[in-house]
Design an enzyme around this catalytic site. Structure first.
Site, PDB file in Angstrom:
ATOM      1  N   GLY A   2       0.812  -1.210   0.000  1.00 33.68           N
ATOM      2  CA  GLY A   2       0.000   0.000   0.000  1.00 33.68           C
ATOM      3  C   GLY A   2       0.846   1.260   0.000  1.00 33.68           C
ATOM      4  O   GLY A   2       0.556   2.213  -0.742  1.00 33.68           O
TER       5      GLY A   2
ATOM      6  N   GLU B 201      -6.531   1.289   2.853  1.00 40.12           N
ATOM      7  CA  GLU B 201      -6.825   0.759   4.177  1.00 40.12           C
ATOM      8  C   GLU B 201      -5.723  -0.241   4.452  1.00 40.12           C
ATOM      9  O   GLU B 201      -5.577  -1.214   3.711  1.00 40.12           O
ATOM     10  CB  GLU B 201      -8.192   0.082   4.176  1.00 40.12           C
ATOM     11  CG  GLU B 201      -8.661  -0.223   5.577  1.00 40.12           C
ATOM     12  CD  GLU B 201      -9.743  -1.273   5.569  1.00 40.12           C
ATOM     13  OE1 GLU B 201     -10.675  -1.168   4.773  1.00 40.12           O
ATOM     14  OE2 GLU B 201      -9.612  -2.216   6.359  1.00 40.12           O
TER      15      GLU B 201
ATOM     16  N   CYS C 165     -10.090  -6.881   9.125  1.00 35.80           N
ATOM     17  CA  CYS C 165      -9.410  -5.593   9.364  1.00 35.80           C
ATOM     18  C   CYS C 165      -9.700  -5.068  10.762  1.00 35.80           C
ATOM     19  O   CYS C 165      -8.945  -4.290  11.308  1.00 35.80           O
ATOM     20  CB  CYS C 165      -9.857  -4.514   8.382  1.00 35.80           C
ATOM     21  SG  CYS C 165     -10.607  -5.103   6.886  1.00 35.80           S
TER      22      CYS C 165
ATOM     23  N   GLU D 120       0.701  -5.337  13.767  1.00 36.61           N
ATOM     24  CA  GLU D 120      -0.528  -6.074  13.510  1.00 36.61           C
ATOM     25  C   GLU D 120      -0.182  -7.508  13.127  1.00 36.61           C
ATOM     26  O   GLU D 120       0.615  -7.735  12.214  1.00 36.61           O
ATOM     27  CB  GLU D 120      -1.335  -5.440  12.361  1.00 36.61           C
ATOM     28  CG  GLU D 120      -2.673  -6.142  12.141  1.00 36.61           C
ATOM     29  CD  GLU D 120      -3.379  -5.730  10.840  1.00 36.61           C
ATOM     30  OE1 GLU D 120      -4.606  -5.779  10.807  1.00 36.61           O
ATOM     31  OE2 GLU D 120      -2.685  -5.382   9.854  1.00 36.61           O
TER      32      GLU D 120
END
Lengths: 523, 523
Positions: free
Chosen positions: B240, B257, B294, B386
């Site tokens: 991204g 996102e 997510c 994450e």
């Protein structure tokens, strides 16, 4: 040597200066007496800390108090207007009257008051309620906003008083303004009125801060600092794109207004109907502020033929007869010289002007260039170079196909105007070319010049890249300009008494428009 | 070898393939039969040309026809649902029922129909009229949108059927979808239904196009191509951020996102009131889709003490008892392994799980880690990594000051949840910590888990960087998500009969909300 102080956390204090600079009176080319500091990083650091504290406090400040600040600030500017206008006149060479006193200053205070009203009304926050699912969202302040103002509007776009400032503050954010180095004293006087207004209305001391200058590296560090919410910048593409890269790398929204050549198209019927009036309008628009407006027409498109030649002859005559106004700086004049030379290099033909005007101050002859569509199409990028100042290029086309080819090559612009016959004689051509122009400009005009930018809720002072950095936003027009400095905050299943007042079932503010279950209602 | 075809300009055609790839059945770790092409640049070039032509045609297409396409496409998906669900089950390992057939597919078609309704209503365009000054503005299509869908929602976020797709189309733009390489066949089947719907409703053939894959360099070239309007991307931060840099360098809006650890805070009173229920809710939320959401809770914050230990014991027990679901890919499992190892390296303590599960497919033991606030504060960045999958970390705090210190270090997230006592016993702590959490998340929840993302006009599936690339926009929620794919177009002094229908004094569409001279009205 006495050096002006910077405004940090509500107090004027000595900068940690690596250097100093002076502004000039560009009408006579003489340096002005006051020395202003180039700040080292520590000054930015202090400002960021104070802004961070102010941002937290502002989130718990009633919109009414933020509005009161903007209103009091506007009144303070008016009370101090004599000194502020004098300083701006001295630093910019712009006429004290009507330009500074009677046009730009009232526009600026009007803008601050419109922003106050938007803060008070709160509709800009677009509160959206889904009462069935109990999901609610609202735009909320983004945090400290860094504003870099341009050289050409010492009040209306000043980092400490202009459109970005008013929008950022009305949205509930503190501002750290970087003064433009061509008008530091004007900025100082404005900042002082902001400081007083903060005290009078009890806003956090870090709500408005001002630094005169810093080196490039610290500027990049500033816009990418984790404490920053967003950035507003109006100025040159070179500086703007550097800041854009730095801010975006750090994930910070940055709103830039860069360059625009503002094409004006005269369709044949319009020229036939009233060519002389159009020539006058064009000349006035091109030479307003010595052409140093973001929306100044730099490219005039018209049909080959006698009417075009007539119009150009009128424009050339007026350009050569009117005394060139002083430019904002020596650098600005150099930019025009280089720009005109580059256009001529790219085969534009000089009609009038094209030379520095000797004498006091920084003046350049009002300049008209021309080129054919065929020539333009050989180097469309080079021939779209914005010459910021009193130089304009006419481009003649043979037919509407040629015009369409030119429009297809246009880069993003703030504005585009089409003059067409009142009789309807141009309507077919209009219909053919409008879709092409429409996609290239933020604001499409009919039968008027682009240099007036009304502060209207429907205004778009924005447009496709490279005119700005995001085609969805405007920097002028309230309340839309406020949304640039906001984040979307959603409340999902949050208990009623914990919601911000604007999202509760019953709202106290009778003026706030809210979208409730798909319908806009207020009260 | 037979290689699947790409969808270009309304036709399935052979790709100019530099290579091919196959998907796997991750539940058993076996490659699937079909080969899919990795396109060379020429395929992107063809798609861009067709999209450019479609964009022009779509601007002159009645919103009703765009809406009809979205409705027909939704119906087509439903008619073909058996094959589509089977393909997705095979490629993702996600349960055919209830997940794919009964939850994600209806959500997807519902989203397409909501988008259709938004296109029909047109209120998303925020038409704004200043009738006195005759200045009018409206959001309009931005041009071809490139959509990169993620691995984890083969329907609801698929580049050719998901939220970004629906928003971009409803806003009047063509879409070039890049399939996710983990579910190319699912994407192919969806694209075929889109193609049929285009034919049935007569939209331009370049309205929906689909390419399976391309090399990184061509991906960067694609998002920065002058013909592109904007980009939507959901996926890994590494890919991204590369695309972000390329698109922004070219001045293209890109909506990303990226990642989110979705902190969930259990205040002491909430745990005391009903700890066991909260444990069950937490386990269900953490393990839904094997944690590959997510909005999956990756960080649980709770007070030291017996109630916390009870909750964690329940969670650990449930984690160890429930069979781990298959992950989407070998790469996903490797990512979890690496992530858990990195957290342990940063002093997180393993409570349960922490190992690959042998046997068919790609499984990893449901994993619970824990850490103290003091430890967290020594390496807050490393400990916010994450881990996309079925691993969650609990963080215990001694008091609310420690919690505040942790929240101050939080990076941007999509969501943040606070569970508090119904009795009001936690209200003081809530008031102290809410402002800190509020600034770090796009959606704040009370007393519920973040994994449900309702398609509501008030939803925000967005948040501060690095969760997304712009904190002012949402990728879920209609009509707000449409505005990402729009430009602001202003008409200044334009003659009434030349205005788009939506901006004329009288409007034919009785459902469109317009802001006229400061008031929202319709009809």
């Amino acid at each position: 040597m006495q050096v002006a102080q910077i405004l940090i956390d509500g107090k004027w204090r000595d900068a940690d200066a690596s250097d100093t600079f002076r502004a000039e009176n560009p009408a006579i080319g003489e340096p002005l007496p006051t020395a202003f500091p180039v700040s080292r990083w520590i000054d930015c650091e202090l400002a960021l800390n104070a802004a961070t504290a102010a941002a937290i406090e502002l989130r718990n400040t009633a919109p009414e108090r933020i509005a009161a600040f903007l209103d009091v600030y506007a009144a303070n500017i008016e009370r101090a207007s004599e000194a502020i206008v004098a300083a701006a006149h001295e630093e910019t060479g712009l006429p004290a009257s009507p330009r500074l006193r009677d046009v730009e200053l009232p526009r600026t205070t009007n803008q601050l008051r419109q922003a106050a009203d938007a803060a008070r009304e709160e509709s800009w926050r677009r509160p959206t309620l889904d009462t069935q699912k109990n999901i609610r969202s609202v735009l909320s302040p983004i945090g400290p906003v860094i504003v870099f103002g341009p050289n050409n509007f010492p009040f209306a776009f000043n980092g400490v008083s202009g459109g970005d400032f008013a929008a950022a503050i009305a949205a509930g954010n503190p501002v750290i303004a970087k003064a433009h180095p061509l008008h530091p004293n004007t900025t100082r006087l404005l900042a002082e009125e902001a400081r007083r207004a903060i005290i009078e209305t009890g806003l956090p001391s870090g709500t408005v801060q001002m630094i005169y200058n810093m080196n490039n590296e610290d500027g990049l560090k500033l816009v990418s600092d984790p404490r920053v919410g967003a950035v507003g910048f109006t100025g040159s593409p070179a500086a703007g794109l550097r800041l854009k890269r730095a801010a975006e790398e750090a994930g910070k929204p940055i709103y830039l207004e860069l360059s625009s050549i503002n094409p004006v198209i005269f369709l044949p019927g319009a020229l036939a109907e009233d060519g002389e009036r159009l020539a006058r309008e064009l000349v006035d628009s091109c030479l307003a502020g010595a052409g140093q407006f973001c929306t100044s027409p730099n490219l005039i498109l018209l049909w080959n033929g006698a009417d075009a030649e007539n119009l150009l002859a009128h424009v050339a005559k007026a350009f050569s007869e009117r005394a060139p106004q002083p430019l904002l700086s020596a650098a600005g004049r150099k930019h025009i010289q280089e720009g005109v030379a580059a256009l001529i290099d790219a085969k534009a033909q000089l009609v009038t002007g094209g030379a520095v005007v000797e004498g006091p101050g920084y003046r350049y002859a009002n300049t008209l260039l021309r080129i054919t569509a065929a020539q333009f199409l050989t180097q469309p990028h080079a021939l779209q170079r914005e010459v910021f100042g009193n130089a304009t290029m006419a481009l003649t086309v043979g037919d509407h196909k040629e015009l369409e080819a030119v429009l297809a090559q246009l880069e993003g612009n703030l504005t585009g105007a089409i003059y067409s016959a009142q009789s309807g004689a141009d309507d077919n051509i209009y219909d053919a070319i409008e879709p092409l122009l429409r996609q290239k400009v933020g604001r499409l005009l009919n039968d008027k010049m682009p240099t007036g930018v009304a502060v209207s809720p429907a205004m778009n002072h924005g447009g496709p890249f490279p005119a700005t950095s995001h085609p969805g936003f405007t920097s002028v027009g309230i309340p839309a300009s406020l949304t640039r400095f906001a984040v979307l905050q959603c409340y999902d299943g949050v208990r009623e008494d914990r919601l911000p007042a604007i999202l509760r079932n019953k709202i106290a503010n009778p003026r706030t428009w809210r979208s409730i279950d798909g319908a806009w209602v207020k009260g």
